[in-house]
Structures are given as structure tokens and as C-alpha cells.
Design a protein around this motif. Structure first.
Motif, PDB file in Angstrom:
ATOM      1  N   GLN A 179      -9.861  -7.781  10.882  1.00 49.73           N
ATOM      2  CA  GLN A 179     -11.019  -7.177  11.546  1.00 49.73           C
ATOM      3  C   GLN A 179     -11.395  -5.848  10.901  1.00 49.73           C
ATOM      4  OE1 GLN A 179     -10.360  -6.961  15.811  1.00 49.73           O
ATOM      5  NE2 GLN A 179      -9.362  -8.963  15.832  1.00 49.73           N
ATOM      6  N   ARG A 180     -10.366  -5.079  10.478  1.00 54.40           N
ATOM      7  CA  ARG A 180     -10.594  -3.802   9.806  1.00 54.40           C
ATOM      8  C   ARG A 180      -9.680  -3.685   8.596  1.00 54.40           C
ATOM      9  NH1 ARG A 180      -8.811   0.829  13.222  1.00 54.40           N
ATOM     10  NH2 ARG A 180      -9.610   2.080  11.468  1.00 54.40           N
ATOM     11  N   SER A 181     -10.169  -2.985   7.582  1.00 54.57           N
ATOM     12  CA  SER A 181      -9.363  -2.697   6.397  1.00 54.57           C
ATOM     13  C   SER A 181      -9.503  -1.216   6.075  1.00 54.57           C
ATOM     14  CB  SER A 181      -9.826  -3.530   5.199  1.00 54.57           C
ATOM     15  OG  SER A 181      -9.700  -4.909   5.470  1.00 54.57           O
ATOM     16  N   LEU A 182      -8.381  -0.573   5.815  1.00 56.02           N
ATOM     17  CA  LEU A 182      -8.363   0.864   5.561  1.00 56.02           C
ATOM     18  C   LEU A 182      -7.533   1.153   4.328  1.00 56.02           C
ATOM     19  CD1 LEU A 182      -8.713   3.905   6.405  1.00 56.02           C
ATOM     20  CD2 LEU A 182      -6.678   3.589   7.849  1.00 56.02           C
ATOM     21  N   ALA A 183      -8.109   1.878   3.365  1.00 56.76           N
ATOM     22  CA  ALA A 183      -7.371   2.316   2.180  1.00 56.76           C
ATOM     23  C   ALA A 183      -7.038   3.793   2.349  1.00 56.76           C
ATOM     24  CB  ALA A 183      -8.195   2.100   0.913  1.00 56.76           C
ATOM     25  N   VAL A 184      -5.768   4.136   2.136  1.00 55.80           N
ATOM     26  CA  VAL A 184      -5.351   5.529   2.277  1.00 55.80           C
ATOM     27  C   VAL A 184      -4.708   6.010   0.986  1.00 55.80           C
ATOM     28  CG1 VAL A 184      -5.003   5.299   4.772  1.00 55.80           C
ATOM     29  CG2 VAL A 184      -3.074   4.937   3.219  1.00 55.80           C
ATOM     30  N   ALA A 185      -4.904   7.287   0.707  1.00 56.39           N
ATOM     31  CA  ALA A 185      -4.263   7.941  -0.429  1.00 56.39           C
ATOM     32  C   ALA A 185      -3.738   9.276   0.060  1.00 56.39           C
ATOM     33  CB  ALA A 185      -5.246   8.141  -1.578  1.00 56.39           C
ATOM     34  N   ALA A 186      -2.526   9.615  -0.327  1.00 58.40           N
ATOM     35  CA  ALA A 186      -1.925  10.878   0.097  1.00 58.40           C
ATOM     36  C   ALA A 186      -2.186  11.938  -0.958  1.00 58.40           C
ATOM     37  CB  ALA A 186      -0.428  10.707   0.319  1.00 58.40           C
ATOM     38  N   ALA A 187      -2.615  13.112  -0.533  1.00 61.12           N
ATOM     39  CA  ALA A 187      -2.863  14.235  -1.444  1.00 61.12           C
ATOM     40  C   ALA A 187      -2.632  15.530  -0.679  1.00 61.12           C
ATOM     41  CB  ALA A 187      -4.286  14.190  -1.982  1.00 61.12           C
ATOM     42  N   CYS A 188      -2.246  16.564  -1.393  1.00 66.02           N
ATOM     43  CA  CYS A 188      -2.036  17.844  -0.717  1.00 66.02           C
ATOM     44  C   CYS A 188      -3.387  18.467  -0.386  1.00 66.02           C
ATOM     45  CB  CYS A 188      -1.205  18.783  -1.585  1.00 66.02           C
ATOM     46  SG  CYS A 188      -2.114  19.563  -2.939  1.00 66.02           S
ATOM     47  N   ALA A 189      -3.454  19.122   0.727  1.00 65.65           N
ATOM     48  CA  ALA A 189      -4.705  19.767   1.150  1.00 65.65           C
ATOM     49  C   ALA A 189      -4.615  21.279   1.010  1.00 65.65           C
ATOM     50  CB  ALA A 189      -5.003  19.392   2.600  1.00 65.65           C
ATOM     51  N   GLU A 209     -16.588   0.316  -2.748  1.00 63.09           N
ATOM     52  CA  GLU A 209     -17.731  -0.391  -3.322  1.00 63.09           C
ATOM     53  C   GLU A 209     -17.382  -1.853  -3.618  1.00 63.09           C
ATOM     54  OE1 GLU A 209     -18.732   1.782  -6.785  1.00 63.09           O
ATOM     55  OE2 GLU A 209     -19.579   3.503  -5.703  1.00 63.09           O
ATOM     56  N   GLN A 210     -16.111  -2.138  -3.786  1.00 60.80           N
ATOM     57  CA  GLN A 210     -15.679  -3.476  -4.175  1.00 60.80           C
ATOM     58  C   GLN A 210     -15.165  -4.316  -3.016  1.00 60.80           C
ATOM     59  OE1 GLN A 210     -12.816  -2.889  -7.287  1.00 60.80           O
ATOM     60  NE2 GLN A 210     -14.291  -2.028  -8.704  1.00 60.80           N
ATOM     61  N   ILE A 211     -14.749  -3.666  -1.949  1.00 60.65           N
ATOM     62  CA  ILE A 211     -14.206  -4.386  -0.787  1.00 60.65           C
ATOM     63  C   ILE A 211     -15.123  -4.128   0.405  1.00 60.65           C
ATOM     64  CG2 ILE A 211     -12.227  -4.705   0.739  1.00 60.65           C
ATOM     65  CD1 ILE A 211     -10.437  -3.638  -1.461  1.00 60.65           C
ATOM     66  N   GLU A 212     -15.790  -5.144   0.844  1.00 57.68           N
ATOM     67  CA  GLU A 212     -16.772  -5.008   1.923  1.00 57.68           C
ATOM     68  C   GLU A 212     -16.129  -4.486   3.206  1.00 57.68           C
ATOM     69  OE1 GLU A 212     -20.036  -7.752   4.352  1.00 57.68           O
ATOM     70  OE2 GLU A 212     -18.901  -8.582   2.683  1.00 57.68           O
ATOM     71  N   GLY A 213     -16.742  -3.457   3.775  1.00 54.90           N
ATOM     72  CA  GLY A 213     -16.279  -2.922   5.050  1.00 54.90           C
ATOM     73  C   GLY A 213     -15.050  -2.039   4.964  1.00 54.90           C
ATOM     74  N   LEU A 214     -14.576  -1.739   3.756  1.00 53.44           N
ATOM     75  CA  LEU A 214     -13.354  -0.951   3.616  1.00 53.44           C
ATOM     76  C   LEU A 214     -13.579   0.491   4.060  1.00 53.44           C
ATOM     77  CD1 LEU A 214     -10.401  -0.914   2.488  1.00 53.44           C
ATOM     78  CD2 LEU A 214     -11.387  -0.019   0.362  1.00 53.44           C
ATOM     79  N   GLU A 215     -12.718   0.958   4.976  1.00 53.35           N
ATOM     80  CA  GLU A 215     -12.705   2.361   5.356  1.00 53.35           C
ATOM     81  C   GLU A 215     -11.740   3.093   4.420  1.00 53.35           C
ATOM     82  OE1 GLU A 215     -11.724   2.683   9.551  1.00 53.35           O
ATOM     83  OE2 GLU A 215     -12.497   0.651   9.863  1.00 53.35           O
ATOM     84  N   THR A 216     -11.969   4.381   4.211  1.00 52.12           N
ATOM     85  CA  THR A 216     -11.089   5.151   3.337  1.00 52.12           C
ATOM     86  C   THR A 216     -10.673   6.441   4.028  1.00 52.12           C
ATOM     87  OG1 THR A 216     -12.880   6.350   2.227  1.00 52.12           O
ATOM     88  CG2 THR A 216     -12.231   4.220   1.292  1.00 52.12           C
ATOM     89  N   ARG A 217      -9.495   6.935   3.638  1.00 48.08           N
ATOM     90  CA  ARG A 217      -8.990   8.150   4.266  1.00 48.08           C
ATOM     91  C   ARG A 217      -7.992   8.817   3.330  1.00 48.08           C
ATOM     92  NH1 ARG A 217      -7.224   6.632   9.960  1.00 48.08           N
ATOM     93  NH2 ARG A 217      -9.461   6.175  10.008  1.00 48.08           N
TER      94      ARG A 217
END
Length: 277
Positions: A179-189, A209-217
Motif C-alpha cells: 500500500q505504501r513504499s518508503l525509501a530512507v537514507a541516513a545522514a548527519c544533520a 522518479e522511478q518507483i511510482e508512489g515512493l515516499e522518501t525521507r
């Protein structure tokens, strides 16, 4: 950047590592859900371990072959071919080798102990298989009073490296089933990390842009900790991670981040080997 595509039919051949433990009911439930994705063939495998002196002897092979045959008969349907094998050796290594030999699309196995003393530890067989596998490995957590999860949220953990290209491709194929897809990347803030954050966001944007509906964080902190914390916070149903390719130098290396996620996640983890360079 590699191409990421959707695929409705996947995991046509699943290898299930069976140890006749409390993991089996969960693995069976998971198999029933995965077969809806187009599975046609299942191989059940039990390994007569040579790791411990008290391990089952070769004289017990017939006994375990019969037990596997019983499980196979319970699973068999007109649309699903079920095979079973008993092999000998170091379980994790044997499972990884068999998956490659049999050209399995997925290895499915339980990944935790079955008592309160062991529920937070990744079993050595699962860890060995994760280190050595050249095929996608689905680790199903086995804890008390836990049922098989649905397919609501998939989290892809990425750092944009070559090691995660296979995981990113797999996530692109799996996205249509969640139902949902989320891509996460860890980085220092912290101050001075602007370039790192920009690079991470740029990569996430390309994936979106390549995965429809993908959320990012972008997550702030050590990836070994913040990714599993995010999976818990979001009540993820699957975390997809990459691992180093297998060669003479890296064949026993899973990678510290991947290993920590596999060990600490409270949901299934899909370990995907990197694409060949």
C-alpha cells in the motif's frame, strides 16, 4: 543509474529452510501470501547440521525426508509444485549454496530464537545465510505471539552505493504489492553535513522518479540505529536492505549496517545481494 521496474510475477521458485521449530507456522503463512505473487515452485530443505556433536546423524536422514514429505503434501496444490531435500553440512552455507544451485528466486527462513532468552538475537544459521547468499533472503522474525504480517508498508534502506543496487531494483518490483513504499537514507544533520544531505536527497529523488508512489525521507543519525527505529515507528511490514557482493574478499562480510538491521528489526527483512559491478 540502473533501471527499476515493476513486476507482478516474482519469486517463482522459493527455497524454504525448514528446521521443524516454531518458525514453521509463520513460514507457512508467509508462503501462502507470497504465492499470490506468482510462485510456481517451492523447495523445502532441511540440513543435517555438522556444526555440533549432538547434531542429527546421517542415519536420521530417512526420518527427516519423511517429515519433509508430510509438509510437502500439506502444501501441494494444482498450481504449486512442491519438492523437498535433506542435505548435510553447515546449515547457513548449505542453504546459500543450494539456493544458487537450484536457481531459487528467494530463500525464506526464520531468523530469531524461540524463547525469551534468545528472541533478540539473530540465529547463527540465518546470519551465515545472510552473509553468504547470492540470492534474495527473506528473514521472517520468530517471536512469541506473532502472526505473519500483511503488505502495508515497505521500507527501502539505501545509501546510494553499489551494494544497494540490487535492493533498489527489488524494491521497485515489490512496490506494486504494498500500500505504501518508503525509501530512507541516513545522514548527519549537523553543521557541515549539507553536501551529504544534498547527495542523499538527490539519490532519493531519482528513486522516486522511478518507483511510482515512493515516499522518501532522510534520517538523522547512525544508520544502524535510525533505520530500525524508523521501521518500528512506522510499523513497517518489510525492510529491504542491500549487502556486499560475494567475492574472495567479501564473502564473509554482510556489512555492519545490514547486519544490525537484520538483527534488530522487529519486522521481516529482505536481504538482497548487490548487482555485479
Amino acid at each position: 543509474m540502473h533501471n527499476i521496474s515493476k513486476e507482478r510475477h516474482m519469486f517463482k521458485h522459493i527455497l524454504i529452510a525448514v528446521d521443524f521449530s516454531p518458525a514453521w507456522p509463520l513460514l507457512r503463512q508467509r508462503l501462502e501470501k507470497l504465492t499470490a505473487w506468482g510462485t510456481k515452485r517451492v523447495t523445502l530443505m532441511y540440513v543435517l547440521s555438522t556444526r555440533y556433536p549432538a547434531s542429527p546423524q546421517e542415519t536420521h536422514r530417512t526420518h527427516y525426508e519423511a517429515k519433509l514429505a508430510d509438509l510437502a503434501s500439506e502444501l501441494a496444490t494444482s498450481a504449486l509444485s512442491i519438492e523437498s531435500q535433506v542435505r548435510s553440512g553447515e546449515p547457513g552455507a548449505v542453504i546459500a549454496e543450494a539456493a544458487q544451485e537450484l536457481n531459487a528466486d528467494l530463500v525464506l527462513m526464520g531468523c530469531r530464537g524461540y524463547s525469551r532468552w534468545h528472541e533478540f538475537f539473530l540465529g547463527s544459521t540465518a546470519l551465515d545465510a545472510a552473509r553468504l547468499t547470492q540470492r534474495p533472503l527473506w528473514l521472517e522474525p520468530v517471536t512469541e505471539n506473532q502472526g505473519s504480517r500483511d503488505f502495508r508498508l515497505m521500507i527501502l534502506a539505501t545509501d546510494g552505493s553499489q551494494a544497494v543496487t540490487g535492493a533498489e531494483e527489488m524494491a521497485g518490483k515489490l512496490a506494486a504489492h504494498f500500500q505504501r513504499s518508503l525509501a530512507v537514507a541516513a545522514a548527519c544533520a549537523s553543521e557541515g553535513c549539507d553536501r551529504e544531505i544534498e547527495d542523499a536527497q538527490r539519490h532519493l529523488n531519482t528513486l522516486a522518479e522511478q518507483i511510482e508512489g515512493l515516499e522518501t525521507r532522510i534520517l538523522d543519525g547512525n544508520p544502524r540505529n535510525v533505520i530500525t527505529a524508523e521501521a518500528d515507528r512506522e510499523a513497517a511490514d518489510l525492510v529491504v536492505i542491500g549487502k556486499r557482493g560475494r567475492n574472495r574478499i567479501h564473502e564473509f562480510l554482510l556489512g555492519s549496517t545490514a547486519e544490525n538491521i537484520a538483527r534488530d528489526a522487529h519486522c521481516p527483512v529482505l536481504v538482497v545481494p548487490s548487482k555485479p559491478e
